[in-house]
Design an enzyme around this catalytic site. Structure first.
Site, PDB file in Angstrom:
ATOM      1  N   ARG A 109       0.817  -1.208   0.000  1.00  0.00           N
ATOM      2  CA  ARG A 109       0.000   0.000   0.000  1.00  0.00           C
ATOM      3  C   ARG A 109       0.857   1.267   0.000  1.00  0.00           C
ATOM      4  NH1 ARG A 109      -3.845   2.553   4.213  1.00  0.00           N
ATOM      5  NH2 ARG A 109      -5.482   3.451   2.915  1.00  0.00           N
ATOM      6  N   HIS A 113       0.423   4.407  -2.543  1.00  0.00           N
ATOM      7  CA  HIS A 113       0.207   5.772  -2.040  1.00  0.00           C
ATOM      8  C   HIS A 113       1.372   6.698  -2.380  1.00  0.00           C
ATOM      9  CE1 HIS A 113      -3.334   5.095   0.933  1.00  0.00           C
ATOM     10  NE2 HIS A 113      -3.450   4.355  -0.151  1.00  0.00           N
ATOM     11  N   ASN A 143      -3.622   8.248   4.879  1.00  0.00           N
ATOM     12  CA  ASN A 143      -2.396   7.664   5.417  1.00  0.00           C
ATOM     13  C   ASN A 143      -2.288   7.652   6.932  1.00  0.00           C
ATOM     14  OD1 ASN A 143      -1.508   7.277   2.779  1.00  0.00           O
ATOM     15  ND2 ASN A 143      -0.536   9.304   2.682  1.00  0.00           N
ATOM     16  N   HIS A 244      -6.796  -5.748  -2.290  1.00  0.00           N
ATOM     17  CA  HIS A 244      -7.697  -5.825  -1.139  1.00  0.00           C
ATOM     18  C   HIS A 244      -8.043  -7.271  -0.780  1.00  0.00           C
ATOM     19  CE1 HIS A 244      -9.089  -1.346  -1.304  1.00  0.00           C
ATOM     20  NE2 HIS A 244      -7.801  -1.499  -1.075  1.00  0.00           N
TER      21      HIS A 244
HETATM   22  C1  HEM Z   1      -9.187   1.466  -6.083  1.00  0.00           C
HETATM   23  C2  HEM Z   1      -9.162   2.372  -5.133  1.00  0.00           C
HETATM   24  C3  HEM Z   1      -8.758   2.086  -3.717  1.00  0.00           C
HETATM   25  C4  HEM Z   1      -9.387   2.535  -2.615  1.00  0.00           C
HETATM   26  C5  HEM Z   1     -10.613   3.414  -2.580  1.00  0.00           C
HETATM   27  C6  HEM Z   1      -8.684   2.010  -1.473  1.00  0.00           C
HETATM   28  C7  HEM Z   1      -9.015   2.263  -0.150  1.00  0.00           C
HETATM   29  C8  HEM Z   1      -8.463   1.626   0.939  1.00  0.00           C
HETATM   30  C9  HEM Z   1      -8.866   1.818   2.306  1.00  0.00           C
HETATM   31  C10 HEM Z   1      -9.919   2.792   2.784  1.00  0.00           C
HETATM   32  C11 HEM Z   1      -8.135   0.984   3.092  1.00  0.00           C
HETATM   33  C12 HEM Z   1      -8.228   0.831   4.608  1.00  0.00           C
HETATM   34  C13 HEM Z   1      -7.437   1.940   5.277  1.00  0.00           C
HETATM   35  C14 HEM Z   1      -7.727   2.066   6.762  1.00  0.00           C
HETATM   36  O1  HEM Z   1      -8.706   1.544   7.241  1.00  0.00           O
HETATM   37  O2  HEM Z   1      -6.936   2.728   7.436  1.00  0.00           O
HETATM   38  C15 HEM Z   1      -7.279   0.237   2.207  1.00  0.00           C
HETATM   39  C16 HEM Z   1      -6.399  -0.739   2.608  1.00  0.00           C
HETATM   40  C17 HEM Z   1      -5.498  -1.349   1.764  1.00  0.00           C
HETATM   41  N1  HEM Z   1      -5.308  -1.081   0.435  1.00  0.00           N
HETATM   42 FE1  HEM Z   1      -6.502   0.053  -0.740  1.00  0.00          FE
HETATM   43  N2  HEM Z   1      -7.645   1.241  -1.912  1.00  0.00           N
HETATM   44  C18 HEM Z   1      -7.643   1.275  -3.277  1.00  0.00           C
HETATM   45  C19 HEM Z   1      -6.718   0.675  -4.100  1.00  0.00           C
HETATM   46  C20 HEM Z   1      -5.619  -0.025  -3.652  1.00  0.00           C
HETATM   47  C21 HEM Z   1      -4.504  -0.414  -4.469  1.00  0.00           C
HETATM   48  C22 HEM Z   1      -4.337  -0.057  -5.943  1.00  0.00           C
HETATM   49  C23 HEM Z   1      -3.641  -1.097  -3.670  1.00  0.00           C
HETATM   50  C24 HEM Z   1      -2.305  -1.708  -3.995  1.00  0.00           C
HETATM   51  C25 HEM Z   1      -1.956  -2.160  -5.172  1.00  0.00           C
HETATM   52  C26 HEM Z   1      -4.246  -1.155  -2.351  1.00  0.00           C
HETATM   53  C27 HEM Z   1      -3.727  -1.822  -1.280  1.00  0.00           C
HETATM   54  C28 HEM Z   1      -4.292  -1.842  -0.021  1.00  0.00           C
HETATM   55  C29 HEM Z   1      -3.809  -2.697   1.046  1.00  0.00           C
HETATM   56  C30 HEM Z   1      -2.705  -3.743   0.935  1.00  0.00           C
HETATM   57  C31 HEM Z   1      -4.564  -2.379   2.178  1.00  0.00           C
HETATM   58  C32 HEM Z   1      -4.400  -2.979   3.585  1.00  0.00           C
HETATM   59  C33 HEM Z   1      -3.294  -2.229   4.288  1.00  0.00           C
HETATM   60  C34 HEM Z   1      -2.871  -2.790   5.613  1.00  0.00           C
HETATM   61  O3  HEM Z   1      -3.363  -3.841   6.030  1.00  0.00           O
HETATM   62  O4  HEM Z   1      -2.022  -2.149   6.262  1.00  0.00           O
HETATM   63  N3  HEM Z   1      -5.426  -0.462  -2.375  1.00  0.00           N
HETATM   64  N4  HEM Z   1      -7.479   0.656   0.912  1.00  0.00           N
END
Ligand code: HEM
Ligand SMILES: *[C@@H]1O[C@H](CO)[C@@H](O)[C@H](O)[C@H]1NC(C)=O
Ligand SMILES: *[C@@H]1O[C@H](CO)[C@@H](O)[C@H](O)[C@H]1NC(C)=O
Ligand SMILES: *[C@@H]1O[C@H](CO)[C@@H](O)[C@H](O)[C@H]1NC(C)=O
Length: 373
Positions: A109, A113, A143, A244
């Site tokens: 992530r 970002h 973030n 995700h």
């Molecule tokens: C398509 C639009 C996307 C949206 C709207 C989005 C939104 C989010 C949100 C809201 C979270 C949770 C954050 C929290 O609760 O603090 C999240 C987690 C995550 N996202 Fe996305 N995301 C998107 C695309 C992506 C992409 C492109 C990747 C990587 C290639 C990604 C990888 C991740 C990962 C790995 C997590 C978990 C992080 C952790 O466990 O520390 N996301 N995302």
């Protein structure tokens, strides 16, 4: 389903408040606003679950750009520091040992970002920007209290400075670490080469993270626009969303889809999440993929189809025939998605800073601060 509750982690930490043109919305007010989804002019968009004076219903992004070319980046770039990629991999695997595989999700992530804000230039790692602290990307809504894995990058950098001083950019460390985490979390199924040769930027602004990064309340149209603004296409967007299938998310980003609000979420999952979030609060975390929570696999696409995803933005991938076609294709063919994901990560890694008159980029000595000499 029991896994969802069992894997809930409670976040310590501040309530995030959103400061905007003089108004301050507390987290509680945001929540109140999101549950009264019928209030006039109230829409769900970006990172904020209701119509916000700053965003004013405008699409979050400027014009689409051509695909990033990756000019100047090459595989095996660090010939003058042959151990570089190995040092990063070692730092990643060390961090993911001790049962902390979640750090790998964090590293993937961080890469996303970073690349969506001023290109892949390690701007997301800066704690200071010129003249101020606490105002950099890492303090923005997408973030703050959320991104994890910074220490892994800083540790790898410390080792690299010993082996090859001032040679390996922080932006490349982020890219290598994301690649290594991808390989590990997919149990070796997604294994690819990451071109390198990026430089580190000197500017990092939290407003840019909030503006450029797609948010959990985005519609399919919003998502497509925010990827297009980076030169990435519809298929890249659907492909990268498969990330995700790992990691965790806070309740505050999906309570709009829990009872009593109407949604197409699987009923058992919705009930279980509702209980967890009510009990543990808006800042508690649940796993994103209730079926295979720690494997980076194509389960995400089955979950989209079956209503087992958390965010409005995830569910949006089932909202048109075009999107559904890609989703169902990946749900039915894991290998197709593994290949597509590897390619899309490389493509995302090609995004460059297009800011005019930016300070000359550099190779940082420490990843959290620009060079001061
Ligand atoms: C398509 C639009 C996307 C949206 C709207 C989005 C939104 C989010 C949100 C809201 C979270 C949770 C954050 C929290 O609760 O603090 C999240 C987690 C995550 N996202 Fe996305 N995301 C998107 C695309 C992506 C992409 C492109 C990747 C990587 C290639 C990604 C990888 C991740 C990962 C790995 C997590 C978990 C992080 C952790 O466990 O520390 N996301 N995302
Ligand atoms: C992933 O990392 C863990 C912890 O370092 C290690 O035990 C495991 O063998 C790695 N798996 C793969 C497929 O690289
Ligand atoms: C970082 O920010 C703090 C707080 O504004 C400031 O005191 C310090 O000088 C900054 N450091 C650099 C290297 O700019
Ligand atoms: C996704 O779309 C298909 C086709 O319209 C539909 O059968 C399925 O129920 C939808 N899934 C969800 C979770 O709404």
């Amino acid at each position: 389903m029991a896994k969802v509750a069992a894997l809930t982690i409670t976040l310590l930490g501040l309530l995030v408040s959103v400061t905007c043109q003089g108004s301050i919305y507390s987290a509680q007010q945001q929540q109140d606003a999101s549950s009264s989804s019928s209030s006039p002019g109230c829409i769900l968009r970006g990172w904020i679950p209701f119509l916000h004076p700053c965003r004013d219903g405008q699409p979050p992004t400027p014009n689409p750009l051509p695909p990033p070319s990756g000019a100047g980046l090459t595989v095996g770039y660090y010939k003058n520091c042959p151990g570089a990629e190995g040092i990063v991999r070692k730092a990643v695997e060390k961090a993911m040992d001790n049962g902390n595989r979640g750090i790998g999700a964090g590293l993937i992530r961080i890469f996303f970002h970073d690349c969506f804000v001023r290109g892949c230039d390690a701007s997301v790692l800066l704690r200071n920007t010129s003249g101020s602290s606490d105002q950099t990307e890492m303090f923005g809504l997408p973030n703050i209290n959320s991104l994890r894995g910074f220490q892994v990058i800083n540790d790898a950098k410390a080792e690299l400075e010993k082996a090859c001083p001032r040679t390996v950019s922080c932006a490349d460390i982020v890219a290598f670490a994301a690649r290594d985490a991808t390989r590990n979390l997919s149990y070796g199924a997604i294994d690819f080469q990451m071109p390198a040769g990026r430089l580190d930027g000197r500017v990092s602004l939290k407003e840019e993270a909030e503006k450029n990064l797609p948010g959990p309340f985005d519609s399919l149209d919003d998502l497509q626009k925010s990827f297009a603004a980076q030169g990435l296409g519809f298929n890249d967007m659907v492909t990268l969303s498969g990330a995700h299938s790992i990691g965790v998310a806070r309740c505050r980003f999906f309570t709009n889809r829990l009872p009593p609000n109407p949604s197409d979420m699987d009923r058992d999952l919705a009930r279980s999440l509702k209980a967890t979030c009510d009990q543990n609060g808006l800042d508690s975390k649940v796993v994103q993929d209730p079926v295979t929570p720690v494997a980076l696999d194509n389960q995400y696409y089955k979950n989209v189809h079956n209503g087992k995803v958390l965010f409005t933005s995830d569910a949006a991938l089932n909202s048109t025939d075009d999107a559904r076609k890609v989703v169902d294709g990946f749900a039915n063919n894991a290998v197709d998605w593994y290949r597509a994901f590897a390619d899309a990560m490389v493509k995302m890694g090609n995004i460059r800073d297009r800011t005019i008159n930016r300070p000359k980029p550099e190779i940082r000595e420490k990843c959290f601060i620009y060079n001061t000499y």
